[in-house]
Design a protein around this motif. Structure first.
Motif, mmCIF file in Angstrom:
data_model
loop_
_atom_site.group_PDB
_atom_site.id
_atom_site.type_symbol
_atom_site.label_atom_id
_atom_site.label_comp_id
_atom_site.label_asym_id
_atom_site.label_seq_id
_atom_site.Cartn_x
_atom_site.Cartn_y
_atom_site.Cartn_z
ATOM 1 N N ILE A 33 0.853 -1.198 0.000
ATOM 2 C CA ILE A 33 0.000 0.000 0.000
ATOM 3 C C ILE A 33 0.884 1.241 0.000
ATOM 4 N N ALA A 34 0.696 2.090 -1.002
ATOM 5 C CA ALA A 34 1.406 3.369 -1.070
ATOM 6 C C ALA A 34 0.535 4.442 -0.423
ATOM 7 N N TYR A 35 1.131 5.266 0.407
ATOM 8 C CA TYR A 35 0.340 6.301 1.083
ATOM 9 C C TYR A 35 1.211 7.497 1.456
ATOM 10 N N GLU A 36 0.546 8.624 1.686
ATOM 11 C CA GLU A 36 1.206 9.821 2.192
ATOM 12 C C GLU A 36 0.380 10.382 3.342
ATOM 13 N N LEU A 55 -10.405 7.838 -10.088
ATOM 14 C CA LEU A 55 -9.935 6.754 -10.944
ATOM 15 C C LEU A 55 -8.427 6.761 -11.173
ATOM 16 N N SER A 56 -7.905 7.867 -11.653
ATOM 17 C CA SER A 56 -6.491 7.901 -12.045
ATOM 18 C C SER A 56 -5.613 8.624 -11.045
ATOM 19 N N GLY A 57 -6.132 8.864 -9.834
ATOM 20 C CA GLY A 57 -5.356 9.564 -8.823
ATOM 21 C C GLY A 57 -4.329 8.664 -8.167
ATOM 22 N N ASP A 58 -3.697 9.210 -7.145
ATOM 23 C CA ASP A 58 -2.674 8.457 -6.428
ATOM 24 C C ASP A 58 -2.580 8.961 -4.998
ATOM 25 N N ALA A 59 -1.586 8.457 -4.268
ATOM 26 C CA ALA A 59 -1.422 8.834 -2.872
ATOM 27 C C ALA A 59 -0.875 10.245 -2.704
ATOM 28 N N HIS A 60 -0.324 10.812 -3.763
ATOM 29 C CA HIS A 60 0.313 12.135 -3.682
ATOM 30 C C HIS A 60 -0.744 13.226 -3.835
ATOM 31 N N CYS A 100 -1.900 1.586 -10.196
ATOM 32 C CA CYS A 100 -0.527 1.363 -10.666
ATOM 33 C C CYS A 100 0.411 2.403 -10.080
ATOM 34 N N LYS A 101 -0.010 2.999 -8.958
ATOM 35 C CA LYS A 101 0.753 4.083 -8.364
ATOM 36 C C LYS A 101 1.341 3.701 -7.009
ATOM 37 N N GLY A 102 1.734 2.461 -6.897
ATOM 38 C CA GLY A 102 2.412 2.017 -5.689
ATOM 39 C C GLY A 102 1.692 0.961 -4.896
ATOM 40 N N THR A 103 0.362 0.917 -5.008
ATOM 41 C CA THR A 103 -0.413 -0.138 -4.350
ATOM 42 C C THR A 103 -0.574 -1.313 -5.314
ATOM 43 N N THR A 104 -0.673 -2.495 -4.766
ATOM 44 C CA THR A 104 -0.733 -3.709 -5.591
ATOM 45 C C THR A 104 -1.841 -3.649 -6.632
ATOM 46 N N GLY A 105 -1.485 -3.994 -7.855
ATOM 47 C CA GLY A 105 -2.423 -3.994 -8.973
ATOM 48 C C GLY A 105 -1.948 -4.940 -10.058
ATOM 49 N N PRO A 106 -2.570 -4.934 -11.219
ATOM 50 C CA PRO A 106 -2.210 -5.884 -12.279
ATOM 51 C C PRO A 106 -0.778 -5.749 -12.792
#
Length: 500
Positions: A33-36, A55-60, A100-106
Motif C-alpha cells: 500500500i502506497a500512502y502519504e 480513478l487515475s489519482g494516487d497517494a500524492h 498502478c501508483k504504488g499499491t498492488t495492482g495488475p
C-alpha cells in the motif's frame, strides 16, 4: 489565516502480509500500500482525515515531490490554512487497490510466478479498496476517522466506509458521486475499456516488457475526459476555434482546438497510467451498488450508518448528476441520519471538485466546524470515591490523563481529580479521595457545541470537562488541547446547506 503548502513530502509504503479476502471470494496476499500523510496525529488519535482519490489519482494528494513541477492533485485543498488544515488535521491519502501508483495492482509482480499479474490479477471492488484502507489505518493504529472525504470514485469509497465500518467514521463528505453506477455510467466505462482492449498491443493484458497499448489507452482517456467536462465549459474554453490554422484543412488531421486538447490529454495519460489498471478500476466502478443489485433499498444500505454527512454535487456535472446525490441524502434522512446537501455552482462539469477550491473549501471548512462534543470526546479511566490516592496516581501515569472523573457505585459522576490534586495529596499525606477531588464539576453534554464548551473552559479556567448523559452516565472527557487542535476559535461560518 494564510494558506501554505505542506512542503516536501515522500510516498511511504506498507506491506500487508496477510492480505485480504476479496468480495469475489478470492484471497489476495501480500498487498503493498502506497500512502502519504500530512500534519500530525494528535495523542488521542482523533484528528485523522482520510482522503480518497478518483480513478487515475494516487497517494500524492498534497505537497511536492523532488524533481516534479506540480504539487499533489489536491494541493489546493490540503495544507496549513486550507480546507483540510494540516495544522489541525492529520490527513492520509493512499493509492487504491488495483491501481498502478504504488499499491498492488495488475502491473505488480505475482509472487507465485515472479511476473506481472496482468489478467491473473483478481477483479476488485470498491469494498475491497476500502478494506485495504482499513488495513492501513490499523497499521497506523487509528481506530476511528474524524472524516473521510473523496470525489467521484473517491466519493464511492467514502460512502462505502460508512457502511463497511460505521463505527469508524465521524464525518463523511462524498463529492460528485453516486450510490450505484447507472446504465449510462457503465456504458461509458465499457466503451473506454473496449478502446483499450481493441488495441492489438494490449495482447490480452500481457504487454509488460513490450510496447503497451498506447493508442487504446489514449483513446479511452479522450472519451473519459469528455465526460469530465460540461458542454458550457467546452464552449467557453474552445468554441469552434481552429488549431494553428486559419481555415479548415478538408482532411482528417486536427482542425479544431478541442481535438488537439483531447489528443494532448490522451497522450499525456499513457505516460503515467497502466492500461490494465484502467480496466480493473473502471470495472470496480461498474460494480459499485450499495443496494447489492436491488437486494436492499438504498435507505436499507444506510441502516447502520453512524456518520454525519455532507453530500456535495456539481450543478453542471452530467456524469454524476445532482439527482444521484439527492437520492443519497433522502436515503440517509429516511434513517434519521444527519445529512446535508450542497452544490458547487460551476460550469466546469464533473472536474469542478478539483478546480473550484474556493467553493468546496468553504463547504468543507463550514461542515467540519460543526463538530460537537460527541464527535471528539475520548474514553477516560474512571475511578471510585474509595480509590486509594496511590492507585489514582498509578492510573494517571499509565493512561497519561491528567484529569480523571470520579463516580459513585451506581456509575454517576460525583467529582473530578487532577494530577495536581493527587500530587498535593501525596505531599500532604491525604489518603481520602473525597478530600482532594472537586465535587462541583463543570460538565458537557454529548450534543453540546464545541463553542459552548470552549466558553465554559475559559470562564472557569479549566482544561478538561467530563462528558455525561442526562442520566449522569460518564461517556468520556474533552480537553482544551483536543479542541485547540481541531477547531478554530471565533464561532461557526454560515451554512450553504439546501433542503431537498
Amino acid at each position: 489565516m494564510r494558506e501554505e503548502s505542506v512542503g516536501h513530502v515522500e510516498t511511504e509504503k506498507y506491506t500487508c502480509s496477510e492480505g485480504i479476502e476479496l468480495e469475489s471470494g478470492k484471497k489476495l496476499e501480500p498487498i503493498e500500500i502506497a500512502y502519504e500523510t500530512y500534519g500530525q496525529l494528535n495523542e488521542e488519535k482523533t484528528n485523522a482525515v482520510l482522503i480518497c482519490h478518483a480513478l487515475s489519482g494516487d497517494a500524492h494528494a498534497a505537497g511536492w515531490h523532488d524533481g516534479e513541477e506540480k504539487p499533489g492533485w489536491w494541493d489546493n485543498m490540503i495544507g496549513p490554512g486550507k480546507a483540510i488544515d494540516t495544522e489541525k488535521y492529520f490527513a492520509i491519502c493512499s493509492n487504491i487497490l488495483g491501481s498502478c501508483k504504488g499499491t498492488t495492482g495488475p502491473a505488480s509482480i505475482n509472487p507465485e510466478t515472479g511476473e506481472p499479474y496482468g489478467l491473473d490479477f483478481p477483479l476488485v471492488t470498491v469494498s475491497d479498496m476500502v478494506k485495504v484502507q482499513k488495513k492501513l489505518l490499523n497499521h497506523l493504529k487509528i481506530d476511528r476517522l474524524l472524516a473521510v472525504i473523496g470525489g467521484s470514485l473517491g466519493g464511492m469509497q467514502a460512502l462505502q466506509w460508512t457502511i463497511s465500518y460505521p463505527e469508524s467514521v465521524r464525518f463523511c463528505i462524498p463529492i460528485a458521486t453516486t450510490a450505484r453506477s447507472s446504465p449510462q455510467q457503465i456504458a461509458f466505462n465499457e466503451v473506454r475499456r473496449r478502446a483499450v482492449m481493441s488495441d492489438p498491443k494490449w495482447n490480452q493484458g500481457d504487454y509488460y516488457g513490450s510496447e503497451p497499448p498506447r493508442d487504446g489507452l489514449s483513446l479511452a482517456r479522450m472519451i473519459g475526459h469528455i465526460t469530465f467536462l460540461s458542454e458550457e465549459s467546452m464552449r467557453q474554453k474552445f468554441g469552434r476555434k481552429l488549431r494553428d490554422k486559419e481555415k479548415l484543412g478538408f482532411d482528417f488531421d486536427i482542425d479544431f482546438e478541442v481535438e488537439s486538447y483531447l489528443h494532448y490529454q490522451g497522450d499525456k495519460f499513457v505516460e503515467r497510467f497502466d492500461a490494465n489498471s484502467y480496466l480493473y478500476i473502471t470495472r470496480a466502478i461498474d460494480y459499485f451498488d450499495l443496494t447489492n443489485g436491488g437486494e436492499r433499498t438504498l435507505s436499507g444500505a444506510f441502516k447502520e450508518a453512524k456518520s454525519k454527512f455532507l453530500v456535495v454535487t456539481i450543478t453542471s456535472d452530467w456524469l454524476y448528476p445532482p439527482y444521484q446525490s439527492k437520492q443519497i441524502v433522502r436515503a440517509l434522512k429516511a434513517n434519521e441520519v444527519e445529512a446535508s446537501y450542497t452544490e458547487i455552482r460551476s460550469s466546469y462539469g464533473h472536474d469542478a471538485f478539483l478546480v473550484e477550491p474556493g467553493q468546496l473549501g468553504h463547504m468543507i471548512t463550514d461542515f467540519l466546524s460543526r463538530i460537537s462534543v460527541r464527535d471528539i470526546l475520548v474514553d477516560v479511566p474512571i475511578i471510585g470515591k474509595d480509590t486509594p490516592i496511590e492507585k489514582a496516581a498509578e492510573i494517571m501515569v499509565e493512561s497519561e490523563f491528567t484529569h480523571i472523573p470520579v463516580s459513585s457505585k451506581d456509575g454517576d459522576l460525583v467529582g473530578i481529580v487532577t494530577a495536581w490534586d493527587v500530587a498535593r495529596a501525596v505531599a500532604e499525606g491525604i489518603d481520602s479521595m473525597n478530600k482532594v477531588m472537586t465535587a462541583e464539576v463543570i460538565t458537557a453534554a454529548p450534543d453540546e457545541s464545541i463553542t459552548s464548551v470552549t466558553g465554559k473552559m475559559e470562564k472557569h479556567n479549566i482544561s478538561a470537562v467530563p462528558v455525561i448523559e442526562k442520566s449522569g452516565k460518564i461517556l468520556g472527557i474533552i480537553t482544551s488541547d483536543l479542541i485547540s487542535r481541531l477547531v478554530k476559535r471565533g464561532g461557526l461560518s454560515n451554512s450553504n446547506d439546501q433542503e431537498i
